[in-house]
Design an enzyme around this catalytic site. Sequence first.
Site, PDB file in Angstrom:
ATOM      1  N   CYS A  68       0.859  -1.184   0.000  1.00 10.41           N
ATOM      2  CA  CYS A  68       0.000   0.000   0.000  1.00 10.41           C
ATOM      3  C   CYS A  68       0.895   1.234   0.000  1.00 10.41           C
ATOM      4  CB  CYS A  68      -0.878  -0.022   1.251  1.00 10.41           C
ATOM      5  SG  CYS A  68      -1.815   1.503   1.488  1.00 10.41           S
ATOM      6  N   CYS A  81      -0.060   4.397  -6.334  1.00 13.18           N
ATOM      7  CA  CYS A  81      -1.024   3.696  -5.475  1.00 13.18           C
ATOM      8  C   CYS A  81      -1.173   2.320  -6.112  1.00 13.18           C
ATOM      9  CB  CYS A  81      -2.348   4.447  -5.486  1.00 13.18           C
ATOM     10  SG  CYS A  81      -3.755   3.475  -4.903  1.00 13.18           S
TER      11      CYS A  81
HETATM   12  N1  DGL Z   1      -3.649   0.875  -2.538  1.00 10.61           N
HETATM   13  C1  DGL Z   1      -3.352   1.870  -1.584  1.00 10.61           C
HETATM   14  C2  DGL Z   1      -2.192   2.731  -1.963  1.00 10.61           C
HETATM   15  O1  DGL Z   1      -1.307   2.182  -2.600  1.00 10.61           O
HETATM   16  C3  DGL Z   1      -4.471   2.511  -0.835  1.00 10.61           C
HETATM   17  C4  DGL Z   1      -5.445   3.322  -1.583  1.00 10.61           C
HETATM   18  C5  DGL Z   1      -6.555   3.789  -0.705  1.00 10.61           C
HETATM   19  O2  DGL Z   1      -7.089   2.972   0.040  1.00 10.61           O
HETATM   20  O3  DGL Z   1      -6.876   4.991  -0.735  1.00 10.61           O
HETATM   21  O4  DGL Z   1      -2.080   3.874  -1.630  1.00 10.61           O
END
Ligand code: DGL
Length: 230
Positions: free
Chosen positions: A68, A157
């Site tokens: 994440c 993301c």
């Molecule tokens: N997939 C996550 C990231 O890489 C989180 C996105 C989210 O939940 O806003 O930031």
Amino acid sequence: MKIGVFDSGVGGLTVLKELLRYPNEYYYFGDNINVPYGTKTKYELQILSSKIIDFLLSKNVDMIIIACGTISANVYEYLKNKYDIPIYDIISPTLEYLKNKTYYTFATSMTCKSKIFNNSIECPLLVPLIENNQKATKELKEYLNSIPNNSNLVLGCTHYPILTEEILTLRPDLNLINMGKILSDKLNLESHELKIRLYFSKVDHNLISNIEKIIDKDYQLEEVCLNYQK
Ligand code: DGL
């Protein structure tokens, strides 16, 4: 080796997909009841990620991969200080790869606020659309307007690689940078027997079709709701 991987939802599966080139026992947690993480406070991110790591530790994982961007950008240091187990974040290998390169970044609000990437553009509408298995063409068109031709564009993301086809249809000139691929190349894990266990805080049809789009191996899926206290 038992490897714990986590994200706010299905995004981290794009990282898991790359890690699967190195078969191991993978324990993935997607916190899709609390998605999006990109608009949470640092304190909330600390609590949510600690709960997930505690859960993964209860499965006896040997290492943790933060799949994440938002957690990596905002609370990686906090988590590294808190836990003894090896923890890898998703952003550092990409920053190393980008050294001396010019690039633009699409990321969540909290990742942009952390200023970890150069030229970062907040894309708050994408994660909810992806989680709900919807097209994001209109939103992407708007975000892509500010990216010059032939740029490197970091998908800052881990949800965004799910939109790779849509982005490249709109902008075939861009060089998309996938953080999961860079991390997996760098970790270059030893291979063992493959087992995939997926835990999500909410299991529904959207989730299952998202998983099927990304992971083409056998997996076990379970709904596990962690108890969060704010
Ligand atoms: N997939 C996550 C990231 O890489 C989180 C996105 C989210 O939940 O806003 O930031």
